[in-house]
Scaffold this active site. Structure first.
Site, short mmCIF file in Angstrom:
data_model
loop_
_atom_site.label_atom_id
_atom_site.label_comp_id
_atom_site.label_asym_id
_atom_site.label_seq_id
_atom_site.Cartn_x
_atom_site.Cartn_y
_atom_site.Cartn_z
N ASP A 18 54.20 -25.39 -46.48
CA ASP A 18 53.59 -24.24 -45.81
C ASP A 18 52.73 -24.69 -44.63
O ASP A 18 52.71 -24.06 -43.58
CB ASP A 18 52.72 -23.46 -46.79
N PRO A 28 49.49 -9.10 -47.74
CA PRO A 28 49.14 -8.50 -49.04
C PRO A 28 49.02 -9.57 -50.11
O PRO A 28 49.71 -10.59 -50.08
CB PRO A 28 50.33 -7.56 -49.33
#
Length: 756
Positions: free
Chosen positions: A576, A500
């Site tokens: 990340d 999302p």
């Protein structure tokens, strides 16, 4: 190659084992090939081997001339071939030998062609009797890479100005159109560059420039005095005191490492091929320079399985070495290309670079009939294979468990990939290269103008399609620079993701577009960038058969980051990308020393057995999640004590968390997670964290749970040791309008690259 490039195709040979076995074959299957030169034998797809190479070098008109070198015994065959294939008969070089005993040797034949045709340009040498597995091979890739290693300095110069400071540097300012005068130095450097920076730093700023003109000119000294900018006066002849001199030294050392050199093609041996039958090269992965050449080494001499083939590019400056080599080799058996490259690389220490081709090669002149038919059938079967099955690869979201956001400040972190959220990319072979838009993230159809307005206002204009395109562009650029040739195959890419937008910060730092006035600030969040880029890279690597050696994991993480920073202009950190490449639970050390020495940090996968249950909650509406990074980076660059010490403390907490995970002390890990948040809060302040993030933290603490921010904001991750209170907390978060879920850790052994 330069503009007058020369291709040289070498096909001389006498009485090979293959020719003898064809002549003596009793099956009758090969009688029609008796006496046929090896380069004119059938190749892949029934095409003559030499036909393939002639089409390869002739199609693009990349060479000014192409020559064939043969012996007198087979000359008539090649003369007929030349006539039938529009090849200049006068370019077929006859070495005059008729038997095995009076042969010249491969290197001597090449030297004859160069001397007799008075060649004075860069040349390419290819064995005309070499089977190639890839019939779509693009020779232009080889020439481009050779040029990149050959034309390091094509003349000309550029004048630039730059500034360095303790923790970074300014952008380079290019000074065009003439010399640097005192007025230009004042108007183009001191005014627009130095003055604003000095103002941002404030009291204590000190400008260091040398005694060269124009910095010491009266007009410049007066300007600096008027602006209140202090400088250091350097005594004459004191370069060692000026740090810029050391920068010059490093630059010159770097330039000297980039020597022009020759180019040798290699490929990775297939299963069943032995090193003792080929020339083996050892290649430096950073410079691509061949550090050692071993001609048919015995097993155990080298761990390399990179096989050189008779496919080279030679600079015109190096052609004289052929004569020197021949002078030292009285025996014709030693006048081979393998011995030449051993001598040139191992003894003469000339720079020779290697380029890897994603295909196999077989010199049929060195094998018998059974091996020739085996490799011909093997390569032909590859060409007839049906299009590869679709390749589907996933990359997973991560949660930062400890140390973030210090990854961008030479700190240490621990993060974990989670199966809950992912981005998936599918690659299918196709006639043309196609990038398919996602129906939701890249909408091209709308119910109405009002529908378009609402979607655009909420989600912006930046979907995932540009990520696919940027990754493909960077991948091609990387392979070209690294000397990895790619097959001429096209594909179709499509992507999907369940991440999302509210929790995009789990996957990537946000790309902010801020339009501020006194009343409001509009923030547009980007898509789950690095997850899509990472998954696309996995697909491309598998499609083009790139291995861990071609793109090691630390380099892969840097690649993903560069796609975002260089192509999409998004400020981001390495954490990340590292955890998505390594997958699982990863400890990362981004210390300045490691980053400077290696170009990457130290990344260590941690044991995931017995992990406790972590939970994740994120805002249904992230509009009040704050602007997490604020001005902290600038404060850190300025050396502000509180920020510098905080980043060191993040690293200490990470080391303690690593020890807690190793000992499975989950209560201690929970305490450290709370400390991580409070430390972050002290540096960034509540205003920057935003009321939404603070509200979620306060709610979690009401139920005795450890809690921190897993990424850039909009979500929190926690560890609650009481199962009953965890259920109550979930209900409380849901009632507060948040989305709550239990984290499912992603273990590397469970998922990865796959074909469906």
């Amino acid at each position: 190659m330069n503009n007058v490039a020369v291709g040289n195709q070498y096909i001389a040979g006498h009485g090979t084992v293959l020719e003898t076995q064809i002549k003596n074959d009793l099956t009758g299957l090969y009688g029609h090939l008796t006496g046929v030169p090896k380069a004119l034998l059938p190749g892949v797809g029934g095409k003559k081997i030499l036909d393939f190479w002639w089409e390869t070098v002739n199609t693009r008109q990349l060479f000014s001339e192409v020559y064939l070198v043969t012996n007198a015994d087979k000359y008539k065959h090649y003369e007929r071939w030349a006539t039938a294939n529009d090849f200049p008969v006068e370019n077929v070089v006859n070495d005059g030998s008729t038997t095995l005993d009076d042969r010249l040797g491969a290197v001597a034949d090449l030297e004859l062609a160069i001397r007799s045709r008075q060649l004075q340009d860069d040349i390419m040498v290819i064995a005309g009797d070499m089977l190639c597995a890839d019939q779509n091979f693009d020779i232009a890739q080889v020439i481009r890479f050779f040029r990149s290693k050959h034309d390091w300095f094509g003349g000309g110069s550029v004048m630039v100005w730059g500034g360095i400071f303790l923790e970074g540097r300014t952008d380079l300012y290019r000074l065009d159109n003439g010399t640097l005068t005192a007025i230009r130095y004042q108007d183009e450097i001191l005014g627009p560059v130095v003055r604003p920076y000095a103002g941002a730093v404030g009291p204590g700023f000190l400008l260091v420039h040398n005694n060269a003109w124009p910095p010491v000119a009266r007009v410049c000294r007066q300007f600096l005095e008027n602006e209140g900018i202090d400088t250091i006066d350097w005594p004459t002849g004191s370069p060692d005191l000026n740090p810029i001199e050391h920068l010059w030294d490093n630059m010159f050392r770097s330039i000297r490492r980039h020597q022009s050199g020759e180019l040798a093609i290699y490929y990775e041996l297939e299963e069943g091929e032995k090193c003792c039958s080929r020339g083996i090269v050892e290649v430096c992965p950073e410079s691509h320079r061949i550090t050692r050449f071993l001609e048919k080494p015995q097993e155990g001499i080298t761990a390399s399985r990179l096989a050189s083939v008779v496919f080279y590019c030679l600079r015109k400056e190096t052609l004289s070495y052929l004569s020197d080599f021949l002078f030292q080799q009285p025996s014709v058996e030693d006048k081979t290309f393998g011995r030449f490259w051993e001598w040139l690389i191992n003894e003469e220490k000339l720079p020779v670079y290697g380029m890897k081709l994603p295909t196999g090669f077989q010199l049929i002149g060195q094998v018998g009939l059974s091996d020739y038919t085996k490799w011909l059938a093997h390569y032909s079967a590859k060409q007839q294979e049906c299009p590869a099955k679709p390749i589907t690869c996933r990359s997973y979201a991560r949660v930062g468990l400890m140390g973030n956001p210090s990854d961008g400040f030479n700190g240490k972190t621990i993060a974990m990939t989670v199966c809950n959220f992912w981005a998936e990319v599918t690659l299918m072979e196709s006639q043309t290269l196609v990038l398919l838009p996602h129906p939701l993230n890249d909408p091209t159809e709308f119910g109405s103008l009002q529908d378009l307005f609402r979607i655009s206002r909420k989600e912006g204009y930046l979907g995932g399609l540009r990520l696919l395109q940027a990754t493909c562009k960077k991948f091609y650029q990387f392979c070209s620079k690294q000397g990895i040739a790619l097959t001429k195959q096209n594909f179709t890419l499509k992507y999907d993701t369940n991440i999302p937008r509210q929790v995009v910060s789990l996957v990537s730092p946000l790309a902010w577009l801020a339009v501020a006035n006194r009343k409001k600030e509009i923030q547009l969040r980007d898509a789950p960038l690095n997850a899509i880029v990472s998954a696309t890279l996995k697909c491309l690597m598998k499609f083009y058969n790139l291995t861990e050696d071609d793109l090691p994991k630390p380099v892969r993480a840097n690649f993903i980051l560069n796609v975002e920073t260089d192509e999409l202009f998004i400020t981001a950190g390495l954490q990340d990308r590292v955890v998505q490449v390594y997958e699982g639970l990863v400890y990362m050390d981004f210390s300045k020393q490691l980053m400077n020495e290696r170009g990457h940090g130290e990344y260590i996968p941690l044991d995931m057995s017995g992990l406790p249950t972590f939970w994740l909650a994120y805002l249904g509406d992230p509009s009040d999640s704050g602007r997490i990074h604020s001005n902290v980076r600038q404060r850190w660059l300025n050396g502000e004590t509180d920020v510098v010490e905080a980043m060191k403390r993040f690293a200490e907490l990470t080391d303690q968390a690593r020890a807690a995970i190793h000992s499975k002390d989950w209560h201690r890990l929970a305490q450290l997670m709370d400390e991580n948040f409070e430390l972050r809060r002290s540096v960034y302040t509540d205003d920057c964290l935003g009321p939404g993030n603070l509200k979620m933290v306060q709610l979690a603490r009401q139920f005795g749970s450890a809690v921190k921010l897993p990424g850039s904001g909009g979500a929190v991750v926690g560890l609650c040791m009481d199962p009953d209170r965890l259920v109550e907390m979930k209900r409380a978060f849901q009632e507060a309008g948040c989305v709550f879920c239990l984290i499912v850790p992603h273990r590397p052994s469970n998922c990865g690259m796959s074909s469906k």
